[in-house]
Design a protein around this motif. Structure first.
Motif, short mmCIF file in Angstrom:
data_model
loop_
_atom_site.label_atom_id
_atom_site.label_comp_id
_atom_site.label_asym_id
_atom_site.label_seq_id
_atom_site.Cartn_x
_atom_site.Cartn_y
_atom_site.Cartn_z
N LEU A 57 -18.98 10.99 -10.41
CA LEU A 57 -18.27 10.57 -11.61
C LEU A 57 -19.12 10.72 -12.87
CD1 LEU A 57 -15.71 9.46 -12.85
CD2 LEU A 57 -16.51 7.14 -12.30
N ALA A 58 -20.38 10.32 -12.82
CA ALA A 58 -21.24 10.43 -14.00
C ALA A 58 -21.39 11.89 -14.44
CB ALA A 58 -22.61 9.81 -13.72
N GLU A 59 -21.49 12.79 -13.46
CA GLU A 59 -21.61 14.22 -13.77
C GLU A 59 -20.29 14.76 -14.33
OE1 GLU A 59 -24.25 16.00 -13.80
OE2 GLU A 59 -25.60 14.55 -12.91
N ALA A 60 -19.17 14.28 -13.81
CA ALA A 60 -17.87 14.71 -14.32
C ALA A 60 -17.70 14.31 -15.77
CB ALA A 60 -16.75 14.13 -13.46
N ILE A 61 -18.09 13.08 -16.10
CA ILE A 61 -18.00 12.59 -17.47
C ILE A 61 -18.88 13.44 -18.40
CG2 ILE A 61 -18.59 10.64 -18.98
CD1 ILE A 61 -17.82 8.79 -16.61
N ALA A 62 -20.11 13.69 -17.98
CA ALA A 62 -21.04 14.48 -18.80
C ALA A 62 -20.56 15.92 -18.94
CB ALA A 62 -22.44 14.44 -18.18
N GLY A 63 -20.01 16.46 -17.85
CA GLY A 63 -19.55 17.85 -17.89
C GLY A 63 -18.41 18.05 -18.86
N VAL A 64 -17.45 17.15 -18.85
CA VAL A 64 -16.32 17.26 -19.78
C VAL A 64 -16.80 17.08 -21.22
CG1 VAL A 64 -14.18 16.17 -20.54
CG2 VAL A 64 -14.56 16.60 -18.10
N ALA A 65 -17.67 16.12 -21.46
CA ALA A 65 -18.18 15.88 -22.81
C ALA A 65 -18.89 17.11 -23.37
CB ALA A 65 -19.12 14.68 -22.81
N GLY A 66 -19.54 17.86 -22.49
CA GLY A 66 -20.28 19.04 -22.93
C GLY A 66 -19.47 20.31 -22.90
N GLY A 67 -18.17 20.21 -22.71
CA GLY A 67 -17.32 21.40 -22.65
C GLY A 67 -17.32 22.17 -23.96
N HIS A 68 -17.20 23.48 -23.85
CA HIS A 68 -17.20 24.31 -25.07
C HIS A 68 -15.78 24.40 -25.63
CE1 HIS A 68 -15.42 27.58 -22.71
NE2 HIS A 68 -16.34 27.35 -21.80
N GLU A 69 -15.68 24.95 -26.82
CA GLU A 69 -14.40 25.10 -27.49
C GLU A 69 -13.45 25.96 -26.66
OE1 GLU A 69 -14.02 27.48 -31.25
OE2 GLU A 69 -13.73 25.48 -32.09
N VAL A 70 -12.19 25.57 -26.59
CA VAL A 70 -11.19 26.31 -25.81
C VAL A 70 -10.46 27.27 -26.75
CG1 VAL A 70 -9.20 26.11 -24.30
CG2 VAL A 70 -10.93 24.30 -24.31
N PRO A 71 -10.44 28.57 -26.45
CA PRO A 71 -9.81 29.54 -27.34
C PRO A 71 -8.36 29.18 -27.68
CG PRO A 71 -11.03 30.66 -25.62
CD PRO A 71 -11.01 29.21 -25.25
N GLY A 72 -8.06 29.10 -28.97
CA GLY A 72 -6.69 28.88 -29.40
C GLY A 72 -6.17 27.48 -29.22
N ARG A 73 -7.04 26.52 -28.87
CA ARG A 73 -6.63 25.13 -28.71
C ARG A 73 -7.39 24.29 -29.74
NH1 ARG A 73 -4.72 28.95 -25.44
NH2 ARG A 73 -3.19 28.12 -23.95
N MET A 74 -6.71 23.89 -30.79
CA MET A 74 -7.35 23.18 -31.91
C MET A 74 -8.65 23.90 -32.31
SD MET A 74 -5.79 20.76 -33.36
CE MET A 74 -4.17 20.02 -33.10
N GLU A 75 -8.57 25.19 -32.38
CA GLU A 75 -9.74 26.01 -32.68
C GLU A 75 -9.96 26.10 -34.19
OE1 GLU A 75 -11.48 30.51 -31.76
OE2 GLU A 75 -9.50 29.93 -31.03
#
Length: 519
Positions: free
Chosen positions: A336-354
């Motif tokens: 769970l801790a890694e999942a939380i950190a992984g999502v927080a560090g996600g990069h910008e998604v093309p064409g989604r609130m870009e």
């Protein structure tokens, strides 16, 4: 990028037939197949060709072509078998009742059931599939050295990617690409699953580690006819044997309906203060990103323990996407801790609130978003309003050859939530663009009878520049509907076009004009 494994162990037609529960003649049983496809243009020597009714023609009509390309056998229905016989195609035929579903099972066998050899997550829902998929992949990367993703934007193995032809590829491509991923050392992957893909058996033969549902909102009723029919298609992803476990957002009534009927183990997520009683993962507080960059939130897990998390994108909708992604990654084996950190560090998604052009002392903030349904448009406009000191300028249209009922509804939403509207074309397809705009305009006029601050501009590239030129430093200009898409379909012809590129080209001209004026 190669979409098949470099090496495939031959599989006998007898084994394929046994997987499908049908019999084949003895002289056919020993034939060996090494690949599978439903595209006559992609047939290679050793392939099993899947032939079934298409929107315009039955695939069996290409029998002579695939025979000449080296196909070993054809998997088809009774109609296809008769077409092949009438056309004099001399290829062994495997006849089944449901050729689409059977082709997925056959491809899975031929490529060695690759979905079973990795943590494989399927994401479905009207809105948020792409963003949630990218968030999940970001979390999976915390524990998997190599990952893959398949969806609306791209097909990617590690760092190698190509543009995606559709949200969910045909079943032989899906299994072939998974086999290629396995060959390349990928141990986890994510795919978006559209309702069309589920209804048309493009996920046949797949076993998902985790099936994910984001939401169900008004869209695709031209195909599914009713919302219940739409939900039924999404629900196929959660059938026993198709997925080992599920993660369902129960914020809307459709998520709750789905959660009440699934038979696989399921975890329920809610991002609302009035969380449904059945939710085990609940967002309890959220700062939805008034800086326009990201959001922070807290949630409780099934044991009641509170956790702090972040979304790299702003808005309540992205708190929802991030929360679902955290639970899905955790269900797929990520701590769970890694999942939380992984999502927080996600990069910008093309064409989604870009964010394409940042706000400055001379420029408005310019954003691209894929919002193409009434609910998504509402969320997008509500999401950018708090970061807009000046006017909110919306550039939008609606798809042709798709659900026509949503057009005036989206017009009403635009007129209610945006300050300035630039009405233009999206993908007219075979429809007359002016007729689509007229339907949207009807909705706009319910709110603004005099069409105040409404501009109608086409083509789309000109509309983007027009909207950008209207913008002042405190304004936000948002263009919706196409997001990452690299083409625009007009009268059946695909033209290279991208909203981000249109912004940047227009901005370059504006900057050049400013410099010229200063000289």
């Amino acid at each position: 990028m190669e979409l098949r494994p470099a090496h495939a162990e031959p599989v006998s037609v007898a084994r394929v037939a046994a997987r499908l529960g049908v019999d084949v003649p003895a002289d056919v049983a020993a034939l060996q197949v090494t690949g599978a496809t439903v595209d006559s243009r992609e047939v290679r020597a050793g392939d099993l060709f899947g032939a079934f009714p298409g929107f315009k023609v039955h695939g069996a009509r290409f029998g002579a072509q695939v025979s000449g390309s080296g196909a070993v056998a054809v998997l088809t229905d009774a109609e296809g078998a008769e077409i092949l016989r009438t056309d004099g195609v001399d290829l062994p035929v495997i006849v089944v009742d449901d050729a689409r579903a059977a082709m997925g099972e056959a491809a899975a066998l031929i490529y060695g059931d690759p979905s079973k050899d990795m943590a494989f997550v399927g994401v479905t829902g009207t809105n948020g599939k792409t963003t949630t998929s990218y968030f999940i992949e970001s979390a999976l990367k915390r524990v998997h050295a190599r990952t893959g993703i398949m969806g609306t934007v791209e097909l990617r193995i590690g760092d190698e990617a190509i543009e995606s032809p559709r949200t969910t590829v045909e079943s032989p491509v899906l299994h072939g690409l998974l086999a290629r991923m396995r060959e390349e050392g990928v141990t986890s992957a994510v795919t978006e699953v559209s309702s069309h893909a589920a209804a048309l058996d493009r996920i046949a033969g797949v076993e998902f580690s985790v099936a994910v549902f984001t939401n169900l909102q008004w869209d695709h009723l031209d195909f599914h006819k009713t919302m219940d029919g739409y939900l039924d298609a999404k629900g196929r992803l959660f059938e026993p044997g198709r997925a080992r476990r599920g993660v369902i957002n129960v914020d809307d009534e459709w998520g709750r309906k789905l959660a009440a009927r699934v038979e696989i183990p399921c975890e329920r997520v809610s991002t609302r203060p009035e969380a449904p009683q059945e939710a085990e993962w609940i967002v309890t507080w959220a700062d939805v990103g008034l800086d326009g960059v990201g959001s922070r939130f807290t949630f409780t897990d099934p044991q009641g323990v509170q956790h702090h998390a972040e979304s790299p994108l702003p808005g309540l909708v992205n708190v929802s996407n991030a929360m679902v992604a955290i639970v899905a990654a955790h269900a797929a084996g990520v701590p769970l801790a890694e999942a939380i950190a992984g999502v927080a560090g996600g990069h910008e998604v093309p064409g989604r609130m870009e964010r394409v052009i940042e706000r400055s002392d001379v420029d408005p903030l310019a954003i691209v978003d894929y919002a193409h349904t009434p609910d998504a448009l509402t969320l997008a406009l509500e999401g950018v309003r708090p970061i807009t000191p000046g006017r909110l300028i919306l550039i939008f249209g609606s798809d042709g050859d798709r659900d026509q009922g949503k057009r005036p509804v989206m017009g009403e939403i635009a007129a209610t939530l945006a300050d300035v509207i630039v009405l233009t074309d999206e993908n007219p397809r075979s429809e007359e663009p002016a007729a689509i705009r007229a339907a949207i305009r009807e909705g706009i006029q319910k709110v603004r009878p005099e069409l105040h601050d409404v501009h109608e501009v086409e083509p789309r590239v000109a509309a983007v520049e027009y909207g950008l030129r209207l913008g002042r430093p405190g304004d936000t200009v948002i263009v919706t509907g196409k997001g990452h898409e690299p083409t625009q379909e007009i009268a059946g012809v695909f033209h290279r076009y991208n909203d981000r590129d249109a912004y940047l080209a227009a901005h370059a001209r504006i900057v050049a004009e400013r410099k010229a004026e200063q000289q």
